[in-house]
Design an enzyme around this catalytic site. Sequence first.
Site, PDB file in Angstrom:
ATOM      1  N   GLU A  72     -28.901  -4.979 -26.907  1.00  0.00           N
ATOM      2  CA  GLU A  72     -29.997  -5.848 -26.449  1.00  0.00           C
ATOM      3  C   GLU A  72     -31.340  -5.402 -27.014  1.00  0.00           C
ATOM      4  O   GLU A  72     -32.284  -6.186 -27.070  1.00  0.00           O
ATOM      5  CB  GLU A  72     -30.094  -5.804 -24.919  1.00  0.00           C
ATOM      6  CG  GLU A  72     -28.931  -6.436 -24.173  1.00  0.00           C
ATOM      7  CD  GLU A  72     -27.725  -5.509 -23.982  1.00  0.00           C
ATOM      8  OE1 GLU A  72     -27.577  -4.545 -24.757  1.00  0.00           O
ATOM      9  OE2 GLU A  72     -26.929  -5.780 -23.072  1.00  0.00           O
TER      10      GLU A  72
ATOM     11  N   GLY B  66     -20.697  -2.778 -29.839  1.00  0.00           N
ATOM     12  CA  GLY B  66     -20.009  -1.684 -29.140  1.00  0.00           C
ATOM     13  C   GLY B  66     -18.935  -1.116 -30.044  1.00  0.00           C
ATOM     14  O   GLY B  66     -17.746  -1.174 -29.739  1.00  0.00           O
TER      15      GLY B  66
ATOM     16  N   HIS C  53      -3.437  -0.507 -22.100  1.00  0.00           N
ATOM     17  CA  HIS C  53      -4.170   0.435 -21.243  1.00  0.00           C
ATOM     18  C   HIS C  53      -4.927  -0.309 -20.136  1.00  0.00           C
ATOM     19  O   HIS C  53      -5.355   0.308 -19.174  1.00  0.00           O
ATOM     20  CB  HIS C  53      -5.137   1.304 -22.070  1.00  0.00           C
ATOM     21  CG  HIS C  53      -6.357   0.581 -22.512  1.00  0.00           C
ATOM     22  ND1 HIS C  53      -6.371  -0.308 -23.565  1.00  0.00           N
ATOM     23  CD2 HIS C  53      -7.614   0.581 -22.017  1.00  0.00           C
ATOM     24  CE1 HIS C  53      -7.592  -0.801 -23.695  1.00  0.00           C
ATOM     25  NE2 HIS C  53      -8.366  -0.276 -22.782  1.00  0.00           N
TER      26      HIS C  53
ATOM     27  N   GLU D 131     -23.807   0.709 -31.477  1.00  0.00           N
ATOM     28  CA  GLU D 131     -23.236   1.549 -30.415  1.00  0.00           C
ATOM     29  C   GLU D 131     -24.348   2.288 -29.666  1.00  0.00           C
ATOM     30  O   GLU D 131     -25.192   2.933 -30.281  1.00  0.00           O
ATOM     31  CB  GLU D 131     -22.241   2.547 -31.021  1.00  0.00           C
ATOM     32  CG  GLU D 131     -21.635   3.525 -30.040  1.00  0.00           C
ATOM     33  CD  GLU D 131     -20.920   2.891 -28.850  1.00  0.00           C
ATOM     34  OE1 GLU D 131     -20.067   2.013 -29.050  1.00  0.00           O
ATOM     35  OE2 GLU D 131     -21.241   3.280 -27.696  1.00  0.00           O
TER      36      GLU D 131
ATOM     37  N   GLU E  95     -14.846  -5.529 -28.868  1.00  0.00           N
ATOM     38  CA  GLU E  95     -13.809  -5.267 -27.853  1.00  0.00           C
ATOM     39  C   GLU E  95     -14.583  -4.909 -26.585  1.00  0.00           C
ATOM     40  O   GLU E  95     -14.975  -3.764 -26.392  1.00  0.00           O
ATOM     41  CB  GLU E  95     -12.895  -4.133 -28.324  1.00  0.00           C
ATOM     42  CG  GLU E  95     -11.570  -4.125 -27.586  1.00  0.00           C
ATOM     43  CD  GLU E  95     -11.655  -3.445 -26.232  1.00  0.00           C
ATOM     44  OE1 GLU E  95     -12.229  -4.045 -25.268  1.00  0.00           O
ATOM     45  OE2 GLU E  95     -11.158  -2.311 -26.118  1.00  0.00           O
TER      46      GLU E  95
ATOM     47  N   ASP F  98      -3.721   2.711 -27.687  1.00  0.00           N
ATOM     48  CA  ASP F  98      -3.122   1.463 -27.215  1.00  0.00           C
ATOM     49  C   ASP F  98      -2.913   0.608 -28.462  1.00  0.00           C
ATOM     50  O   ASP F  98      -3.785  -0.142 -28.889  1.00  0.00           O
ATOM     51  CB  ASP F  98      -4.075   0.797 -26.210  1.00  0.00           C
ATOM     52  CG  ASP F  98      -3.574  -0.557 -25.729  1.00  0.00           C
ATOM     53  OD1 ASP F  98      -2.587  -1.076 -26.294  1.00  0.00           O
ATOM     54  OD2 ASP F  98      -4.188  -1.094 -24.784  1.00  0.00           O
TER      55      ASP F  98
ATOM     56  N   GLU G 170     -16.859  -3.689 -15.851  1.00  0.00           N
ATOM     57  CA  GLU G 170     -17.746  -3.080 -16.866  1.00  0.00           C
ATOM     58  C   GLU G 170     -18.913  -3.970 -17.233  1.00  0.00           C
ATOM     59  O   GLU G 170     -19.892  -3.514 -17.802  1.00  0.00           O
ATOM     60  CB  GLU G 170     -17.030  -2.781 -18.187  1.00  0.00           C
ATOM     61  CG  GLU G 170     -16.431  -1.458 -18.299  1.00  0.00           C
ATOM     62  CD  GLU G 170     -15.850  -1.222 -19.685  1.00  0.00           C
ATOM     63  OE1 GLU G 170     -16.572  -1.310 -20.685  1.00  0.00           O
ATOM     64  OE2 GLU G 170     -14.648  -0.935 -19.735  1.00  0.00           O
TER      65      GLU G 170
ATOM     66  N   HIS H  26     -12.000   7.113 -26.222  1.00  0.00           N
ATOM     67  CA  HIS H  26     -11.735   6.346 -27.451  1.00  0.00           C
ATOM     68  C   HIS H  26     -10.301   6.558 -27.913  1.00  0.00           C
ATOM     69  O   HIS H  26      -9.677   5.647 -28.445  1.00  0.00           O
ATOM     70  CB  HIS H  26     -12.778   6.707 -28.514  1.00  0.00           C
ATOM     71  CG  HIS H  26     -14.127   6.214 -28.094  1.00  0.00           C
ATOM     72  ND1 HIS H  26     -14.571   4.943 -28.379  1.00  0.00           N
ATOM     73  CD2 HIS H  26     -15.076   6.803 -27.336  1.00  0.00           C
ATOM     74  CE1 HIS H  26     -15.756   4.778 -27.816  1.00  0.00           C
ATOM     75  NE2 HIS H  26     -16.095   5.884 -27.179  1.00  0.00           N
TER      76      HIS H  26
ATOM     77  N   ARG I  43      -3.387  -3.217 -28.416  1.00  0.00           N
ATOM     78  CA  ARG I  43      -4.796  -3.599 -28.486  1.00  0.00           C
ATOM     79  C   ARG I  43      -5.311  -3.481 -29.923  1.00  0.00           C
ATOM     80  O   ARG I  43      -5.823  -4.424 -30.521  1.00  0.00           O
ATOM     81  CB  ARG I  43      -5.613  -2.674 -27.574  1.00  0.00           C
ATOM     82  CG  ARG I  43      -7.111  -2.889 -27.629  1.00  0.00           C
ATOM     83  CD  ARG I  43      -7.897  -1.641 -27.210  1.00  0.00           C
ATOM     84  NE  ARG I  43      -8.144  -0.771 -28.336  1.00  0.00           N
ATOM     85  CZ  ARG I  43      -9.332  -0.520 -28.877  1.00  0.00           C
ATOM     86  NH1 ARG I  43     -10.411  -1.061 -28.383  1.00  0.00           N
ATOM     87  NH2 ARG I  43      -9.455   0.286 -29.910  1.00  0.00           N
TER      88      ARG I  43
HETATM   89  C1  LIG Z   1     -14.264  -0.843 -25.084  1.00  0.00           C
HETATM   90  S1  LIG Z   1     -15.188   0.183 -26.136  1.00  0.00           S
HETATM   91  C2  LIG Z   1     -14.657  -0.363 -27.743  1.00  0.00           C
HETATM   92  C3  LIG Z   1     -14.925   0.626 -28.860  1.00  0.00           C
HETATM   93  C4  LIG Z   1     -14.438   0.192 -30.238  1.00  0.00           C
HETATM   94  N1  LIG Z   1     -15.021  -1.069 -30.632  1.00  0.00           N
HETATM   95  C5  LIG Z   1     -12.944   0.102 -30.276  1.00  0.00           C
HETATM   96  O1  LIG Z   1     -12.447  -1.022 -30.328  1.00  0.00           O
HETATM   97  O2  LIG Z   1     -12.258   1.128 -30.256  1.00  0.00           O
HETATM   98  C6  LIG Z   1     -16.794  -0.512 -25.938  1.00  0.00           C
HETATM   99  C7  LIG Z   1     -17.902   0.246 -26.624  1.00  0.00           C
HETATM  100  O3  LIG Z   1     -19.077  -0.541 -26.531  1.00  0.00           O
HETATM  101  C8  LIG Z   1     -20.184   0.283 -26.260  1.00  0.00           C
HETATM  102  N2  LIG Z   1     -21.176  -0.585 -25.604  1.00  0.00           N
HETATM  103  C9  LIG Z   1     -21.052  -1.227 -24.424  1.00  0.00           C
HETATM  104  N3  LIG Z   1     -22.145  -1.958 -24.162  1.00  0.00           N
HETATM  105  C10 LIG Z   1     -22.986  -1.783 -25.202  1.00  0.00           C
HETATM  106  C11 LIG Z   1     -24.291  -2.251 -25.499  1.00  0.00           C
HETATM  107  N4  LIG Z   1     -24.932  -3.075 -24.663  1.00  0.00           N
HETATM  108  N5  LIG Z   1     -24.869  -1.855 -26.650  1.00  0.00           N
HETATM  109  C12 LIG Z   1     -24.225  -1.012 -27.505  1.00  0.00           C
HETATM  110  N6  LIG Z   1     -23.005  -0.501 -27.264  1.00  0.00           N
HETATM  111  C13 LIG Z   1     -22.385  -0.893 -26.136  1.00  0.00           C
HETATM  112  C14 LIG Z   1     -19.626   1.375 -25.364  1.00  0.00           C
HETATM  113  O4  LIG Z   1     -20.432   2.528 -25.381  1.00  0.00           O
HETATM  114  C15 LIG Z   1     -18.244   1.585 -25.994  1.00  0.00           C
HETATM  115  O5  LIG Z   1     -18.267   2.583 -26.986  1.00  0.00           O
END
Ligand SMILES: C[S@@+](CC[C@H](N)C(=O)[O-])C[C@H]1O[C@@H](n2cnc3c(N)ncnc32)[C@H](O)[C@@H]1O
Length: 375
Positions: free
Chosen positions: A140, A89, A311, A111, A154, A61, A163, A55, A64
């Site tokens: 989901e 997420g 990044h 999350e 994001e 970044d 991913e 994180h 971003r």
């Molecule tokens: C790229 S990070 C972005 C984190 C934050 N939103 C940020 O911008 O700093 C994506 C986040 O989404 C969570 N994530 C991915 N798929 C998910 C899902 N199906 N349900 C809940 N969380 C999810 C991941 O665990 C991760 O913490």
Amino acid sequence: MSQISINERNTPEQEIGIMKRKISENGTEVVSNGTTKKHKNDVEYFLSYADVELHRTMIEDQKRTNTYRDAIMKGAEKWIKGKVVADVGCGTGILSMFCAQAGASKVYAIEASDIGLHAKKLVEANNFNDVITVLIGKAEDLELPEKVDVIVSEWMGYMLLYETMLPSVLHVRDRYLKSGGKMFPERAVLHMALGETQWITKYEESAFDFWVSLQHLYALDMSILADHAVTKYKDTVHVHMVAQEDIMSFPTVVCDLDLYSVKAEDLAEITHEFSLSSMGNRCLNSLVLWFDVMFPEGVKLSTSPDEEDTHWQNTVLTLPDCRVKQDSLVKGTIKISQDDSYYRHLKLELEYSVDNQEMIRRHFKMDDNCVESDS
Ligand SMILES: C[S@@+](CC[C@H](N)C(=O)[O-])C[C@H]1O[C@@H](n2cnc3c(N)ncnc32)[C@H](O)[C@@H]1O
């Protein structure tokens, strides 16, 4: 963004055990279908996102993070103020907190990884408890108590699609976004261009220098390993910045996703036919990919080689060296699909010809080995 690696000391099965224990200690719920492959994949994925360092990489970044912040603030009056938002997420909850600063009446911060437990504390520490509710679990599987006006997420991985997080966002969109609601971002475009990538050439030169130099050091001829090292580097995917001057064609659009209408099925396999014309007499040694995402109010986040680094860097597919002339035509097809053994990894199938000569076929796998530090 993700580095999908698990703790090297434990097998995935042991990690699953650890995660289940952690989850029950925390009293949160994760829907488990036993140890199916998809479930195992998800356990590994969410374990990687429990790590605060990941994180930090994303929040550090600034391009971003500031672009998301700008988009939310520029769209505040029209789209966020007094509105209900879902942050799919949420990670540390940073985007949810931007939405609260922009005047959202309610934010559901979703999350699945344990970083969500920290998001809860951060929301409290910033006095947003009355606006933001952190929900821990897979997007989901969770039930939101109401429909939302806005979805912020994001979700972009390397080369946009690595991913495979976008289907989770689309699931929330289809279930909870009100008609006329807004997506942040609302469009995503993947680009590809021909490259004469200098760091590939430098790597090749240094491999030759090293293996040949052993003759002087140890009186042994180990030079045949130079060829092996170079060959090993071909047909691989690298996440690496590419200098603007290494791009030797205009880009082609591999996919242009309207995030209001795209379906998860459309993402399972993306096929693009391309025709790229080279600029100058050069040595084609790669295809270079990058993406842009667009937000309401004209805000754009670009990861192009022309722009400040992010990044996500660029994604480079290494090819056999091929000398091309000004206006040489590189024609072919690229197919991007999810890897059979790990659906969050990608498979890339490429076929192309240069100036109508014989067709060259290449297969690439995009997994955590492709992620390297920039140099
Ligand atoms: C790229 S990070 C972005 C984190 C934050 N939103 C940020 O911008 O700093 C994506 C986040 O989404 C969570 N994530 C991915 N798929 C998910 C899902 N199906 N349900 C809940 N969380 C999810 C991941 O665990 C991760 O913490």
